[in-house]
Design an enzyme around this catalytic site. Sequence first.
Site, mmCIF file in Angstrom:
data_model
loop_
_atom_site.group_PDB
_atom_site.id
_atom_site.type_symbol
_atom_site.label_atom_id
_atom_site.label_comp_id
_atom_site.label_asym_id
_atom_site.label_seq_id
_atom_site.Cartn_x
_atom_site.Cartn_y
_atom_site.Cartn_z
ATOM 1 N N ARG A 154 0.831 -1.203 0.000
ATOM 2 C CA ARG A 154 0.000 0.000 0.000
ATOM 3 C C ARG A 154 0.868 1.256 0.000
ATOM 4 N NH1 ARG A 154 -3.600 2.024 4.632
ATOM 5 N NH2 ARG A 154 -5.073 3.396 3.611
ATOM 6 N N HIS A 170 0.583 4.325 -2.639
ATOM 7 C CA HIS A 170 0.266 5.673 -2.161
ATOM 8 C C HIS A 170 1.409 6.644 -2.439
ATOM 9 C CE1 HIS A 170 -3.436 5.127 0.617
ATOM 10 N NE2 HIS A 170 -3.417 4.169 -0.294
ATOM 11 N N ASN A 206 -3.556 8.537 4.501
ATOM 12 C CA ASN A 206 -2.301 7.845 4.829
ATOM 13 C C ASN A 206 -2.105 7.608 6.320
ATOM 14 O OD1 ASN A 206 -1.407 7.491 2.215
ATOM 15 N ND2 ASN A 206 -0.270 9.414 2.161
ATOM 16 N N HIS A 249 -5.453 -5.650 -3.271
ATOM 17 C CA HIS A 249 -6.333 -5.778 -2.113
ATOM 18 C C HIS A 249 -6.491 -7.224 -1.665
ATOM 19 C CE1 HIS A 249 -8.422 -1.649 -2.978
ATOM 20 N NE2 HIS A 249 -7.253 -1.517 -2.392
#
Length: 323
Positions: free
Chosen positions: A64, A68, A96, A193
């Site tokens: 992740r 990001h 975040n 995911h």
Amino acid sequence: MATFASNLMSLAISFLLLISISPSKAALNAHYYDQTCPQAEKIILETVHNASVHDPRVPARILRMFFHDCFIRGCDASILLDSTPGNQAEKDGPPNVSVRSFYVIDDAKAKLEMACPHTVSCADIIAIAARDVVTMSGGPSWNVLTGRKDGRVSKANDTINLPAPTFNVTQLIQSFAKRGLGVKDLVALSGGHTLGFSHCSSFEARLQNFSSVHDIDPSMNTQFAENLKRKCPKPNRDHSAGEFLDSTSSTFDNDYYKKVMEGKGVFGSDQALLGDYRTRWIVESFARDQSLFFREFAASMVNLGNVGVIENGEVRLKCRVVN
């Protein structure tokens, strides 16, 4: 006339070459550290592996983190910079706040600075670590292109540009397109995911008062929605409550797509992929064929790693602060 046609063809070819160039400004290279720090990938892998043994949440968090980071200012490790009295950094932006395990990158960086000082960028460490956590969790491997430099700017307000779990497919496609990523990249990278967990706040709007017509998001499996309602009651006093993003949340596989096919995508943005003709066929393909998903995911991770690469940055000595 022939000369004009020839010139026109040359112009067309030049234009096609221009629009097919990756959004990166710098040329990355799978062998960038072969001479200057040949042990770099081994050091990063060992650090990530040891951290994951002690905390099984590390793989999902590192994956992740890479996403990001690349989605805001390109893959420049801006997500690692700490806030200062005069600036709130990306890591403290609302989307975040739940990104964790920055210490893993710090540990890898400290070891790399001992082995080959001032050489390996923090941005490259995240990219290599993201590949390693996928492979360690049973997913594919790929050659990580390296040579990124670290950026010097990190602003919490920029995190508003991350795709939200409430996005529909049109919004998702637009968000990915701004980074030079296509529809197949969107669906493949959503498969990340398959690792991880979400707190109730990211999906509870789907569970009650969803619209003027439906209390629950009608794209959800009814039994699944009731199960999530029990885990996320209103008011919810358990801030750690939530749901794993698929039923094999520590294994990298195609179970995420199977769950979406059953109406059990946790995020609205996950389930939306099944309801749109532009993405449904890809979801169905990946649910049927895990090896196809693995190939496309690896290719899309390379594409993601090319977003916004800079060559006039620096190699930070500590990933949390600019030099």
